[in-house]
Each structure stands twice: as structure tokens, then as C-alpha cells.
Design an enzyme around this catalytic site. Structure first.
Site, PDB file in Angstrom:
ATOM      1  CG  MET A 198      -3.526   6.251   5.464  1.00 24.17           C
ATOM      2  SD  MET A 198      -4.549   7.798   5.162  1.00 24.17           S
ATOM      3  CE  MET A 198      -5.833   7.524   6.189  1.00 24.17           C
ATOM      4  CG  ASP A 242       7.370   1.814   9.138  1.00 22.52           C
ATOM      5  OD1 ASP A 242       6.340   2.300   8.670  1.00 22.52           O
ATOM      6  OD2 ASP A 242       8.142   1.004   8.395  1.00 22.52           O
ATOM      7  CE  LYS A 265      -4.134  -3.576   5.127  1.00 25.16           C
ATOM      8  NZ  LYS A 265      -3.625  -2.331   5.888  1.00 25.16           N
ATOM      9  CD  GLU A 312     -16.275   4.063   5.277  1.00 20.73           C
ATOM     10  OE1 GLU A 312     -17.177   4.247   4.730  1.00 20.73           O
ATOM     11  OE2 GLU A 312     -15.185   3.144   5.112  1.00 20.73           O
ATOM     12  CB  VAL A 353       1.385  -2.331   7.478  1.00 23.96           C
ATOM     13  CG1 VAL A 353       1.947  -2.052   8.713  1.00 23.96           C
ATOM     14  CG2 VAL A 353       0.649  -3.437   7.102  1.00 23.96           C
ATOM     15  CB  VAL A 354       1.659  -2.329   2.416  1.00 27.30           C
ATOM     16  CG1 VAL A 354       2.850  -1.172   2.202  1.00 27.30           C
ATOM     17  CG2 VAL A 354       2.230  -3.472   3.085  1.00 27.30           C
ATOM     18  CG  ASN A 380      -4.597  10.683   2.656  1.00 29.12           C
ATOM     19  OD1 ASN A 380      -4.015  11.695   3.221  1.00 29.12           O
ATOM     20  ND2 ASN A 380      -4.140  10.332   1.520  1.00 29.12           N
ATOM     21  CG  HIS A 432     -11.404   3.398   6.223  1.00 32.54           C
ATOM     22  ND1 HIS A 432     -12.295   3.657   5.068  1.00 32.54           N
ATOM     23  CD2 HIS A 432     -10.280   3.910   5.713  1.00 32.54           C
ATOM     24  CE1 HIS A 432     -11.814   3.894   3.995  1.00 32.54           C
ATOM     25  NE2 HIS A 432     -10.414   4.121   4.247  1.00 32.54           N
ATOM     26  CG  ASN A 489     -13.329   3.936  -0.557  1.00 31.53           C
ATOM     27  OD1 ASN A 489     -13.433   5.048  -0.736  1.00 31.53           O
ATOM     28  ND2 ASN A 489     -12.309   3.273   0.103  1.00 31.53           N
ATOM     29  CB  SER A 520      -9.083   1.930   2.120  1.00 27.50           C
ATOM     30  OG  SER A 520      -7.852   1.654   1.321  1.00 27.50           O
TER      31      SER A 520
HETATM   32  P1  NAD Z   1       1.967   3.950   3.153  1.00 25.36           P
HETATM   33  O1  NAD Z   1       2.877   3.183   2.135  1.00 25.36           O
HETATM   34  O2  NAD Z   1       2.274   5.230   3.079  1.00 25.36           O
HETATM   35  O3  NAD Z   1       2.906   3.269   4.575  1.00 25.36           O
HETATM   36  C1  NAD Z   1       2.782   2.168   4.792  1.00 25.36           C
HETATM   37  C2  NAD Z   1       4.006   1.810   5.927  1.00 25.36           C
HETATM   38  O4  NAD Z   1       3.897   0.410   6.476  1.00 25.36           O
HETATM   39  C3  NAD Z   1       5.105   1.864   5.232  1.00 25.36           C
HETATM   40  O5  NAD Z   1       5.984   3.181   6.057  1.00 25.36           O
HETATM   41  C4  NAD Z   1       6.097   0.687   5.407  1.00 25.36           C
HETATM   42  O6  NAD Z   1       7.397   0.928   5.799  1.00 25.36           O
HETATM   43  C5  NAD Z   1       5.280   0.212   6.812  1.00 25.36           C
HETATM   44  N1  NAD Z   1       5.116  -1.188   6.682  1.00 25.36           N
HETATM   45  C6  NAD Z   1       4.987  -2.298   5.590  1.00 25.36           C
HETATM   46  N2  NAD Z   1       5.001  -3.516   6.206  1.00 25.36           N
HETATM   47  C7  NAD Z   1       5.200  -3.485   7.372  1.00 25.36           C
HETATM   48  C8  NAD Z   1       5.023  -4.359   8.318  1.00 25.36           C
HETATM   49  N3  NAD Z   1       5.255  -5.570   8.278  1.00 25.36           N
HETATM   50  N4  NAD Z   1       5.275  -3.857  10.035  1.00 25.36           N
HETATM   51  C9  NAD Z   1       5.436  -2.809  10.046  1.00 25.36           C
HETATM   52  N5  NAD Z   1       5.352  -1.641   9.274  1.00 25.36           N
HETATM   53  C10 NAD Z   1       5.379  -2.035   7.969  1.00 25.36           C
HETATM   54  O7  NAD Z   1       0.565   3.318   3.125  1.00 25.36           O
HETATM   55  P2  NAD Z   1      -0.534   4.292   3.801  1.00 25.36           P
HETATM   56  O8  NAD Z   1      -1.054   4.963   2.335  1.00 25.36           O
HETATM   57  O9  NAD Z   1      -0.395   5.148   5.068  1.00 25.36           O
HETATM   58  O10 NAD Z   1      -1.508   3.354   3.693  1.00 25.36           O
HETATM   59  C11 NAD Z   1      -1.970   2.480   4.973  1.00 25.36           C
HETATM   60  C12 NAD Z   1      -3.062   1.698   5.013  1.00 25.36           C
HETATM   61  O11 NAD Z   1      -4.092   2.822   5.384  1.00 25.36           O
HETATM   62  C13 NAD Z   1      -3.362   0.792   4.053  1.00 25.36           C
HETATM   63  O12 NAD Z   1      -4.088  -0.334   4.125  1.00 25.36           O
HETATM   64  C14 NAD Z   1      -4.285   1.791   3.112  1.00 25.36           C
HETATM   65  O13 NAD Z   1      -5.211   1.137   2.330  1.00 25.36           O
HETATM   66  C15 NAD Z   1      -4.977   2.576   4.071  1.00 25.36           C
HETATM   67  N6  NAD Z   1      -5.713   3.835   3.749  1.00 25.36           N
HETATM   68  C16 NAD Z   1      -4.846   4.733   2.910  1.00 25.36           C
HETATM   69  C17 NAD Z   1      -5.289   6.063   2.475  1.00 25.36           C
HETATM   70  C18 NAD Z   1      -4.574   6.627   1.514  1.00 25.36           C
HETATM   71  O14 NAD Z   1      -5.168   7.628   1.076  1.00 25.36           O
HETATM   72  N7  NAD Z   1      -3.471   6.712   1.578  1.00 25.36           N
HETATM   73  C19 NAD Z   1      -6.353   6.261   2.825  1.00 25.36           C
HETATM   74  C20 NAD Z   1      -7.288   5.249   3.903  1.00 25.36           C
HETATM   75  C21 NAD Z   1      -6.869   4.203   4.263  1.00 25.36           C
END
Ligand code: NAD
Length: 722
Positions: free
Chosen positions: A331, A350, A414, A469, A407-408, A460, A457, A507, A436
Site C-alpha cells: 500500500m 520503511d 502504528k 475512504e 505499516v503492518v 488495493n 484509506h 469493509n 483497513s
Molecule cells: P505490507 O506488509 O505490504 O507493508 C508494510 C510495510 O511496513 C513493510 O514494508 C514493513 O517493513 C513496514 N514496516 C513495518 N513496521 C514498520 C515500522 N515500525 N516503521 C516503518 N515501516 C514499518 O502491508 P500493506 O498490505 O501495504 O498494508 C499496510 C497498511 O495498509 C495496513 O494497515 C493494511 O491494513 C492497510 N491496507 C492494506 C490493504 C491491502 O490490500 N494490502 C488495503 C487497504 C489497506
């Protein structure tokens, strides 16, 4: 009243007609504007001593955006067939006069020229276009469930040939100047500042050579394709359109049919009659009205500042010029690319240097992607790389106007990120999360400036998904919401402002539908039948396939959040957790509800039925195999979604019920031809829905009519404002 059409007589006997509808940012051909145009053309086209007439727009960089869709919306369903035919003839006869007058008619096009504007232009003898990406020519009518009715389907094949016309009109897509020139839509393409001069030169040349008179004769001839070529075109185009429209969107095929029937027609009036009759068949139909509704929803969204009108008077949304993104995963990278693509200075960080290393080339490639070339250009990539910073530290965020955390999905991680960010951010910078599922209120706890914190929000893949959103936390300020809305619009997205709450809006509404699909499987409905029911309803894919795409672990987690929030009505199936425990996470793990055997290239894009799912996971759960009709399956899938939407409206999660519809069409692909979830509900009527729910009430509270639905049924009102 100020007039929309002005004429000046220029040296050399040129009548310069300028269209400039007062009080509007773009020229729209409302019936009042057509009236004015008619009286101007009455006066000027009758003159025998003119060298030519030039038509242009008085709005810089914008020609005509089409007919007035609001007038269509008001008339749809209210006019008789004969009245619709008369309306079509009226516009067409007016424009047609531009091809029958004693002088040459030239249209000078700078900017968007679509719909009714394109029909006006196509009836002129010559078209000159300004060489700029903003110049776009097209007939988007099929996207509104109709086709050009002012002669567009009759005249366009004459000018650019039947195959080109079929492609242009049946796709509804616009073309830029390069393609317009190649097709013969544009006679000349010149720099914008030379447009008028080029049009004048064309008039003078034509006044001497009179080529336009020869062309007028040629354009009366039937289509020069042989019978074989014509049959081939008919077969391939109709097979392609049938596959694209799946019987759900009749307009493109109807447009094809009318153009094919007119291919051998030598009587122009008869051809136009056929067009008008075909147009009347489509105008006012449920699909036409549903698609017009969507157009209006999107138009409304463009004008919505995201906050109450009275607050909008006072709040000047801050312009975001530098954006920070924390987390270079799926994302974060997508968000950074979207910002960079729209010219924003962007910084991404990151915790892991390897994640950044992977992300940077992807971000640049996506941001610099050139659709026409099908690749990122080197020049653009180099230019954008100067605007992208990447770091493993927080300091580069110090001069950001807005930072988005991606981030995760873990509240602890967060919160820790926000704590660090608050130490470096300017006091007036905005702080957003892309979570999300985690409530904004929960993430805002402990923040020093919760008023500047909110959810933005993205969906993807960010590149493709238009919905954003914008989530208001309990303390989020109007300034923050307005700035996020303006930013999302700047990224060419459609922001929908929602209140904080479990699953936010999309969602929350998606979950009851996906969960019901699992419960249906438990009752013995076959996987393929459930998916097929959703596809036949109009969804782009079935819910079971969607589980595999989203990831079963992600769906399980999000489902858990909602089940915890709404234990009264959510019945959780053990199916998902069992599949996840077995390592079947969906597409990404090579197996979910379906199997994904690798193809020759080692990729596994398409799922195939996997007998192991039936044997090991479904069979132990299914106690009694029920038979379901298609209607029952669709009711089971979509009524819980509708009931949840009615609760969300009642709880004012959205500021207007129409936001639900735009969000679902853009966020989950709710069928556009149904006009949106609540539009669809309104078309059925609340009382009919209450009746529909009765046979399912034994399944539990999730099928109980809501207070709002009962009230609408009682009063005869609709979800949409009257
Ligand atoms: P991802 O796992 O692909 O990426 C997360 C990144 O954050 C990783 O590169 C990780 O190294 C980095 N990270 C972890 N802890 C960190 C920290 N403390 N400081 C800096 N970087 C850090 O995850 P994603 O799928 O991109 O999701 C990210 C956010 O977006 C989540 O909150 C998720 O719920 C939300 N989201 C995801 C989707 C989806 O379909 N993937 C859709 C909408 C929202």
C-alpha cells in the site's frame, strides 16, 4: 439573461461563433443553449455571402462536455417514445444544418469534446484540434446506457469509416489528437495558440477550392465495405461486445446494430430515423437510469468538499505539496507512486532497508508509466526521481504537509510510529493512517494533536482503485478532512467521507456478503453456484474467488474485528479459520478455496476447483445439503449487505445515503447497471424488500428488517432524498 452564443463577423467573411455558457466552468448543451444556438444558426447559416463559419469555445482549454445529463435524468422515464424521438430529431436537425449550409463550417476544438459536443463537431465540414493532452474526442453515451442520438451514429461512420466509428461509439472511450488525426476525425492538429488562425486558413482555402462540397457528396454514399468485410465486422464486433457486456449493458450492442443497419442506407433521413428510434428504445430504461444515477453521484462527489456547507465557507483546505509515507509495502508504495505521479514531492520510509530498495524502482516505474507507450519513459522517470526521497529515518518528514502511515496492521506498531512522527512533524502537518480495520479513535489515543489525525484509506491496488475512504475520528477537524478530500481529488480519486467505526464503510458492508457466502457453503451450496449467483447479479467476481484474492488470513482478521463489534447478528463460519490453519491463504499461497497450479511461465493466475477443499473442509461441515435457486442465492448474498447499509445510514456513518452507492461501485465493483446498492433497493421499494426478507428470518437477526427499512416501507419513502 447573459447569452451563451456570441457571433462576430471577421474580415474575409468569416462568422466566428463562440460558445460560452455563462456561470458554468464547462459548456454543456442544455435545451436552453440549443435554443440559442438554433436562433444564431437561423440567422447566420442563411447568408450566401460568407466564406465560412468557425465554431469554437469561449472556455479556455475546454470545448463542450456534452448534453445536460441532469435534463436527461429529469426526463428519463417520463417522456413517451414519440417525445424522445422528437427530441433526438430536434438536436440532430439543428446540427445537420452545419453540413448543408452554403459556406464551409469548421470547428476549432481545444479541450474535451464529448457526447453532444462531439456530435455538433462531427456534423461540421472540418475539425481542427489543439495539440494538447487535454483535447479529447469521444462519444461516452454507451457509458450512460444509451448511444449518440443527434446523428452521431449516422455521421461518424461517414467521416472515419464504419470500423473506426464502431470502435469509438461502442467503447465510449475518448481519443486524443494523435488518434483523432489518424482516424480522420481531425483534419489538422496545431499548437493551441495557433488554433483559431489554422481554422481561418482552412476557411479561406475551402472558400477557394470548395473541396468541402465534394466531400459532402461523398459522405452521402453508402459504406464502401464489401459484404464480406461487413459481415466480418458484424460478427467480430458483436462477439466482442457480448463478451464485454455479458448481457447486462445493452447500449453498445444497440449502437452496433443501428450502425450496421445503416451501412447500406442512402437516405440520410431514413438513417437518422433509425438512430432516433434505437435511441428511444434505450432512453429511460432501468439500465440507462441507473447509469445516469452513477454519473450524477460522481458529479456530486467532485463538488463535495467533504465537510458541511457552513464549515466549507470558513475552512480553506490546505494545499498539500509534500507527502510522507511510512511503510514501503504494497500500500505504501502504491500511495507514494500515486502522489509522485500527480507531481507531489514525496518521501517514503520503511523500517527495513531491503523493503525500500525493492519499492523505489516500482514506485518510479508506476509513477512514470505512460499509458499510450505501455511503459515508463526514461525522461519522466528521471524527472520524478528528483522528487522522491527515501530514507530509513524520520527526519525527512519535518517539511511534509501530510504523512500517511501504511505499516503492518498492528495497533501497537502504528502507535509507536505516530509517537515518533509527532516528534518531527510540523504542528500544522496532517497525520493519517491507511488502516483497513483499526478504529481511528483507538489509534488517536495518546496523540498530542488528535484533531489533525484521520484515516485516508486507499484500496488495493492503489493505481486502479478510484475510491478513497476519508475517515473522521472523534476529534478530527474539518480542516483535516477538507485537506484529505482535496488531496484525494488531486490524485484523481473519489474520496468518500465516513465516520469512524468497525470496518468503516466498505469493509463493513462487504463482510456480511462474504460471510453469507461461507454460510451458504456450509448449507451445501456448491462453490461455483455461489460465485455464479454473484456474477449474474453483476459483481465482477464471486465472493469465494474474492476470498482467495484478498487473502483468507486478511479476511479472517477483518471478519474477527466485525464479529466482535456486532455479535448480535454475525454468525462466524469455522471454514475460514480451518483453511488458514491448513496454510491455504488464497492466491498468494498457491491454494485457498481454489488451487493455483503454475502455468508454463511458472505463474498461477487462475484458480481451479480443488477436490481437497470439498473433501477435507466442506464435507465435515455440511450436515444437510440444501438446494438453492439462483434467486435464493442472490437474496442470501445481497440482502444482508443491504441491511447493513441501512444500519450505516441510520447511524450516519455517511453524510448522505448516496455516498454508500458511489463507495460500493468504486470500492467493490457493485454492478454499475444497478445504479448502486441503495438505488437498487429504492427501485425495488422498501415494502417489497421487507416481504423478500420474510422467508429468511428464521436464519437469525442478520435477516431482520432494520428500523429504517420498516419506516421507509411504512411511509413509502426511499433511501435517496426525494
Ligand atoms: P505490507 O506488509 O505490504 O507493508 C508494510 C510495510 O511496513 C513493510 O514494508 C514493513 O517493513 C513496514 N514496516 C513495518 N513496521 C514498520 C515500522 N515500525 N516503521 C516503518 N515501516 C514499518 O502491508 P500493506 O498490505 O501495504 O498494508 C499496510 C497498511 O495498509 C495496513 O494497515 C493494511 O491494513 C492497510 N491496507 C492494506 C490493504 C491491502 O490490500 N494490502 C488495503 C487497504 C489497506
Amino acid at each position: 439573461m447573459a447569452s451563451s452564443v456570441h457571433v462576430t463577423l471577421e474580415d474575409g467573411g468569416i462568422a466566428l461563433v463562440t460558445l460560452d455558457v455563462p456561470g458554468r466552468s464547462a459548456n454543456v448543451l442544455s435545451s436552453a443553449v440549443l435554443d440559442e444556438l438554433e436562433s444564431v444558426l437561423d440567422q447566420w447559416l442563411a447568408k450566401n455571402d460568407l466564406a465560412g463559419l468557425i465554431l469554437r469555445s469561449g472556455k479556455p482549454g475546454s470545448f463542450i462536455v456534452g448534453a445536460d445529463v441532469k435534463e436527461f435524468a429529469a426526463a428519463a422515464g417520463k417522456l413517451s417514445r414519440d417525445q424522445v424521438i422528437a427530441l433526438a430529431h430536434r438536436g440532430r436537425r439543428l446540427f445537420q444544418r452545419l453540413s448543408q449550409c452554403p459556406m464551409v463550417t469548421v470547428v476549432a476544438i481545444d479541450g474535451v469534446c464529448v457526447g453532444g459536443g462531439a456530435e455538433l463537431a462531427i456534423w461540421c465540414d472540418r475539425r481542427v484540434m489543439a495539440d494538447h493532452p487535454r483535447t479529447q474526442f469521444g462519444f461516452p453515451e454507451v457509458k450512460l446506457g444509451m448511444f449518440p442520438g443527434w446523428g452521431g451514429t449516422v455521421r461518424t461512420p461517414k467521416i472515419i469509416g464504419l470500423s473506426n466509428a464502431v470502435e469509438l461509439i461502442c467503447s465510449g472511450d475518448s481519443v486524443g489528437t494523435d488518434q483523432a488525426y489518424k482516424m480522420g476525425l481531425a483534419d489538422d492538429v496545431v499548437p493551441p495558440d495557433r488554433l483559431l488562425e489554422a481554422a481561418r486558413q482552412l476557411v479561406q482555402a475551402e472558400a477557394q477550392l470548395q473541396n468541402f462540397l465534394r466531400d459532402r457528396q461523398r459522405w452521402l454514399q453508402p459504406e464502401p465495405l464489401s459484404d464480406e468485410e461487413l459481415n466480418f465486422l458484424a460478427a467480430t464486433a458483436s462477439a466482442y461486445l457480448q463478451q464485454q457486456t455479458k448481457g447486462q449493458y445493452p447500449a453498445p450492442l444497440a449502437a452496433l446494430e443501428v450502425m450496421l443497419s445503416n451501412a447500406r442506407e442512402t437516405d440520410l433521413e431514413a438513417a437518422c430515423r433509425r438512430e432516433a428510434e434505437g435511441f428511444a428504445e434505450l432512453f429511460g430504461t432501468p439500465v440507462n437510469r441507473a447509469l445516469i444515477n452513477l454519473f450524477l453521484l460522481s458529479d456530486r462527489n467532485k463538488k463535495d468538499p467533504g465537510i458541511a456547507a457552513e464549515a466549507a465557507q470558513r475552512v480553506q483546505p490546505r494545499t498539500v505539496q509534500r507527502v510522507g509515507v511510512v511503510g514501503a509495502g504494497i500500500m505504501g508504495s502504491g500511495i507514494a507512486a500515486a502522489c509522485l505521479r500527480r507531481g507531489l514531492s514525496t518521501v517514503i520510509t520503511d523500517a527495513r532497508p531491503d523493503a525500500l530498495e525493492r519499492a523505489i524502482p516500482q514506485i518510479l516505474q508506476e509513477a512514470a508509466y505512460d499509458r499510450q507507450a505501455g511503459a515508463a519513459s526514461l525522461d519522466k522517470t528521471l524527472e520524478l526521481s528528483g522528487r522522491l526521497d527515501a530514507a530509513v529515518r524520520d527526519e525527512p518528514f519535518a517539511d511534509c504537509d501530510l504523512v500517511i502511515e501504511a505499516v503492518v496492521e498492528n495497533p501497537k506498531v502504528k502507535r509507536e510510529v505516530f509517537g515518533r512522527l509527532e516528534n518531527v512533524l510540523r504542528d500544522d502537518a496532517l497525520l493519517a493512517t491507511n488502516t483497513s480495520t483499526i478504529p481511528i479513535a483507538r489509534l488517536a489515543e495518546g496523540l498530542r494533536h488528535p484533531q489533525r489525525f484521520l484515516g485516508i484509506h486507499f484500496f488495493n491496488p492503489v493505481r486502479k482503485m478510484q475510491l478513497v475512504e476519508v475517515i473522521r475520528g472523534p476529534q478530527t477537524s474539518d480542516e483535516a478532512v477538507a485537506a484529505a478530500v482535496a488531496l484525494a481529488k488531486g490524485l484523481k480519486k473519489s474520496p468518500v467521507v465516513v465516520q469512524d467505526g468497525p470496518g468503516f464503510l466498505v469493509n463493513r458492508l462487504l463482510f456480511p456478503y462474504m460471510n453469507e457466502a461461507l454460510l451458504l457453503l456450509e448449507q451445501g451450496a456448491p462453490i461455483e453456484a455461489v460465485d455464479k449467483a454473484a456474477r449474474q447479479f453483476g459483481m465482477p467476481m464471486g465472493p469465494i474467488t474474492l476470498f482467495d484474492v484478498v487473502g483468507l488470513d486478511t479476511a479472517l482478521y477483518a471478519g474477527g474485528v466485525l464479529a466482535e463489534a456486532y455479535p448480535d447478528r454475525i454468525v462466524q463460519s469455522p471454514l475460514l479459520s480451518r483453511l488458514v490453519e491448513a496454510g491455504r491463504l488464497g492466491q498468494k499461497s498457491g491454494a485457498g478455496f481454489f488451487a493455483y497450479p503454475p502455468d508454463k511461465k511458472g505463474k498461477s493466475p487462475k484458480g481451479v476447483a480443488d477436490p481437497a477443499v470439498e473433501k477435507d473442509f466442506l464435507a465435515p461441515l455440511v450436515t444437510q445439503r440444501k438446494q438453492f435457486t439462483m434467486q435464493q442465492l442472490q437474496d442470501r448474498l445481497f440482502l444482508p449487505m443491504l441491511l447493513e447499509a441501512s444500519r450505516a445510514v441510520q447511524e450516519q456513518v455517511v453524510r448522505d445515503p448516496r455516498d454508500v452507492d458511489l463507495a460500493l461501485v468504486l470500492g467493490i465493483g457493485f454492478p454499475p447497471f444497478k445504479g448502486g446498492l441503495l438505488y437498487w433497493a429504492d427501485s425495488l421499494g422498501a415494502a417489497a424488500i421487507v416481504e423478500k426478507l420474510k422467508p429468511y428470518q428464521a436464519l437469525g437477526p442478520r435477516f431482520a428488517p432494520t428500523e429504517l427499512l420498516l419506516e421507509l416501507a411504512r411511509t413509502g419513502n426511499t433511501f435517496y432524498p426525494a
